[in-house]
Design an enzyme around this catalytic site. Structure first.
Site, mmCIF file in Angstrom:
data_model
loop_
_atom_site.group_PDB
_atom_site.id
_atom_site.type_symbol
_atom_site.label_atom_id
_atom_site.label_comp_id
_atom_site.label_asym_id
_atom_site.label_seq_id
_atom_site.Cartn_x
_atom_site.Cartn_y
_atom_site.Cartn_z
ATOM 1 N N GLU A 85 101.377 47.773 -51.934
ATOM 2 C CA GLU A 85 102.243 47.195 -52.601
ATOM 3 C C GLU A 85 102.303 46.076 -53.509
ATOM 4 O OE1 GLU A 85 103.136 44.292 -49.024
ATOM 5 O OE2 GLU A 85 103.500 45.834 -47.435
ATOM 6 N N LYS A 116 112.919 42.894 -41.508
ATOM 7 C CA LYS A 116 112.691 44.357 -41.578
ATOM 8 C C LYS A 116 114.144 45.081 -41.156
ATOM 9 C CE LYS A 116 108.196 43.739 -42.865
ATOM 10 N NZ LYS A 116 107.187 44.170 -41.856
#
EC number: 4.2.1.11
Length: 430
Positions: free
Chosen positions: A205, A337
């Protein structure tokens, strides 16, 4: 009405070089929507099913041609002619067509691709930016960016137990000022680590992934970086953690393998209490494993008035699991999400349920991302006040931050930065 004229799916690659699904949807009024589906590295067991081919000779078993086929041969014929602006009807049809509780036949990656593509086509048909199409005139709050500047757990090699160490720049007047502060701390952290002789390679990330002796060491270096960048820890920039504890929980022993030892839930609770006393931590995600409801309730009761406890693997963006958490007092914040639940409609339902019950919501990326910026628009549309989308590095992460800059500019004087109000814990630093 914007009647769906064609739907086509293909296999593409995500930010980790793994296959994922792209769906292109066209309507009879000339609108086109593109649905790009992300994928996670650490996933909750209760998440909607991500369909992978399993053929080890092709992309090491991670191909998604089965999901692509499900879109092109099963979903497309059913949705052609439907109104792309009727998101609920479209999503309900796909859920019914799948016929399983977890989208385990067609695959959540197939269904979400179509759901997202329809959303974008509908917004284009209405000649509205996505945040305005979803949220109407009410969407105007720019979220605090929770920036994952140090990666551990499943997101990095030589990792600490804790998966994500984030900074939360909430003590600023505008989103653009907060983003600047976060970027400056990120670059300063690189120099701090280099001076200690530590590696500055990046994790999935975009955060740094050095080999650390303890979890606390990572936090100390981040505190040093905040100060060295000219900001005040706690008052201007807080710290958020994603522990992802299900990743190091052993179901057979009922223990967490943490700091090199097997630990029980009481040890973990005590660890978190000490950590919160020592550092300006405003958010902890997944402090306990995904079925540890009682432990979640215990920590929320003990510390929930000081910070937010975010359910990721616990809730998996599922309104049914979220309702259980609300009833039990387990957690006080929802991680959002889209691919955990698999449709736009169900995602919006989860956010609404959280908001009505006093939970905060943090809209999130996945570790396997695409250039898609839906989560940026979604965070503003629903005024969630928080987003997490990695470090200010790697194109697929930067795209989300840049989209928020565009939205801030478009909103002009009506734009509001969530700031302190996004977190319960910030009150003690004001």
């Amino acid at each position: 009405m914007a009647a769906i004229e064609s739907v086509y799916a293909r296999q593409i690659l995500d930010s980790r070089g793994n296959p994922t699904v792209e769906v292109v949807l066209d309507t009879d009024d000339g609108a086109r929507g593109l649905g790009l589906v992300p994928s996670g590295a650490s996933t909750g067991e209760a998440e909607a099913w991500e369909r992978r081919d399993g053929d080890k000779s092709v992309y090491q078993g991670k191909g998604v041609l089965g999901a692509v086929k499900a879109v092109n041969e099963e979903i497309a014929p059913k949705v052609i002619g439907m109104d792309a602006t009727d998101q609920r009807a479209l999503d309900d049809l796909m859920i019914e067509l799948d016929g399983t509780p977890n989208k385990g036949r067609l695959g959540a990656n197939a269904i979400l691709g179509v759901s997202l593509a329809a959303l974008y086509a509908a917004a284009e048909s209405a000649e509205l930016p996505l945040y305005r199409y979803i949220g109407g005139t009410n969407g105007h709050v720019l979220p605090v960016p929770n920036m994952n500047i140090m990666n551990g757990g499943a997101h990095a090699d030589f990792a600490t137990d804790i998966q994500e160490y984030m900074i939360s720049p909430y003590g600023f007047q505008t989103y653009s000022e907060a983003l600047q502060a976060g970027v400056e701390v990120y670059h300063t952290l690189k120099n701090v680590l280099k001076k200690q002789g530590l590696a500055t390679g990046l994790g999935d990330e975009g955060g740094f992934a050095p080999k650390m002796k303890t979890n606390e060491d990572s936090l100390k270096y981040i505190m040093d970086a905040i100060s060295a960048a000219g900001y005040e820890p706690g008052k201007q920039i807080g710290i958020a953690l994603d522990v992802a504890s299900s990743e190091f929980y052993n179901k057979e022993t009922g223990k967490y393998h943490f700091d090199g030892e097997d630990r029980d839930s009481e040890y973990m609770l005590d660890f978190y209490e000490k950590l919160v006393d020592q550092f300006p931590i405003v958010s902890i995600e997944d402090p306990f494993q995904e079925e540890g409801w009682e432990d979640w309730a215990k920590i929320t009761k003990a510390l929930g008035d000081r910070l937010q406890f975010v359910g990721d693997d616990l809730f998996v963006t599922n309104p049914v699991r979220l309702k259980k958490g609300i009833d039990m007092g387990a957690g006080n914040s929802l991680l959002v999400k889209l691919n955990q639940i698999g449709t736009v409609s169900e995602t919006l339902d989860a956010i609404e349920l959280a908001t009505k019950n006093g939970f905060t919501s943090m809209v999130s990326h996945r570790s396997g991302e695409t250039p898609d910026t839906t989560i940026s628009d979604l965070a503003v549309a629903k005024n969630t006040g928080q987003i997490k989308t990695g470090a200010p590095a790697r194109g697929e992460r930067i795209a989300k931050y840049n989209r928020l800059l565009e939205i801030e500019e478009e909103l002009g004087s009506t734009a509001e930065y969530a700031g302190y109000s996004a977190f319960k814990a910030c009150r003690k630093y004001m």
